[in-house]
Design an enzyme around this catalytic site. Sequence first.
Site, PDB file in Angstrom:
ATOM      1  CG  MET A   1    -170.682  38.613 -56.027  1.00 18.29           C
ATOM      2  SD  MET A   1    -171.026  39.439 -57.605  1.00 18.29           S
ATOM      3  CE  MET A   1    -172.456  40.381 -57.139  1.00 18.29           C
ATOM      4  N   GLY A   2    -167.729  35.134 -55.849  1.00 14.22           N
ATOM      5  CA  GLY A   2    -167.230  33.878 -56.381  1.00 14.22           C
ATOM      6  C   GLY A   2    -165.752  33.923 -56.658  1.00 14.22           C
ATOM      7  CB  VAL A   4    -162.327  35.039 -61.811  1.00 14.87           C
ATOM      8  CG1 VAL A   4    -162.069  35.022 -63.316  1.00 14.87           C
ATOM      9  CG2 VAL A   4    -163.536  35.909 -61.501  1.00 14.87           C
ATOM     10  CE  LYS A  17    -168.665  37.124 -60.786  1.00 16.40           C
ATOM     11  NZ  LYS A  17    -169.161  38.504 -61.048  1.00 16.40           N
ATOM     12  CG  ASP A 111    -168.680  48.736 -58.819  1.00 17.22           C
ATOM     13  OD1 ASP A 111    -168.308  49.769 -58.225  1.00 17.22           O
ATOM     14  OD2 ASP A 111    -168.299  47.595 -58.502  1.00 17.22           O
TER      15      ASP A 111
END
Length: 341
Positions: A1-2, A4, A17, A111
């Site tokens: 996703m990305g 941090v 993030k 999750d």
Amino acid sequence: MGVVYLGYRSTRPVAVKVVRPQLAEDEYFRRRFALELEAIRRVGGFHTAALVDADPRAATPWIATQYINAPSLLELLEQHGPVSELGAWWLAAGLADALMHVHSVRLLHRDLKPGNVLVAADGVRVIDFGISHVNGGTGLTTASAALGTLAYMAPEQAADSRKASEAADVYSLGATLVHAATGHVPFYAQMPAQRTLDVQPDLTGLPPALLDLVSHTLAFAPEDRPTAQSVMEEAMGRLLDFGVPTDAQAYPPLPEAFLAEVLARKATTAEAPDAVPGTEAAVDAEPDDVPYLVPEPVPEAAPLPRHAAPTAPGPRRDVTPDRWAARWRSRIEDRRGDYGG
């Protein structure tokens, strides 16, 4: 996703993030990122990292949250092995309390796992609401998407993520406890279809005192699982029986190696290096959006004074109620009203 980053809001460290540039162009992903931001806002900062600032509409969307200088439960398990029975009950109480709050604001985490649990000296924090869901709302999940982590995922969630409920989060709590108390995951699967079957979890090495609670949390049918509140009450009852102290400075009743690392991380100040070449190119944002980003430093464990380790757990016994017990029993009673129970 990305990615941090460790960033700074004035002099205070924050976790930033930042979405990967290729995903930032995807409108579907931007909508999901906005939902993650909404989830962090709803939950607040007591059971997770508090929201500091965000810009989901930036060229590269980003979220800044409180930086919690604590190891993840997964890190501790991989480095030091499983927790004690007492430590498992402490984790159960903290995680159940966190889920009670998440569910009270009409959210599902979906999750929960050791990698998404930070172990701090004052309790656990649940992080990463990237695939959370607003209960009762119109989400972005499709029937073909099994969102979550297979080793900790409820069967109904593996079959259809839209069927995830509060019971699915409780299932993940039970699976997380298995990993924490045994050192291994309860299920082994490489595709969602394997997790939709009614298979028995691997509970090898699980302390007998935890067997009843864990077996119920991992029940195949959602209606057969306890609520998060029931889990917390059971865990608190066990902790009361162990006589966990609170009169003086109370540390988590974790194995000595766990506690040493938690306290060492807490004592380590997050400091930015003088210069980090190339970090500015990693963020497609204006200087005012993210004022200062650096890679997160890896703190070194410093020598710490030895703390008294908890005595080996024994059988449950009747104990004379003390101030600690009265305080927690009162809190449990209050929580029943807070959460509609």
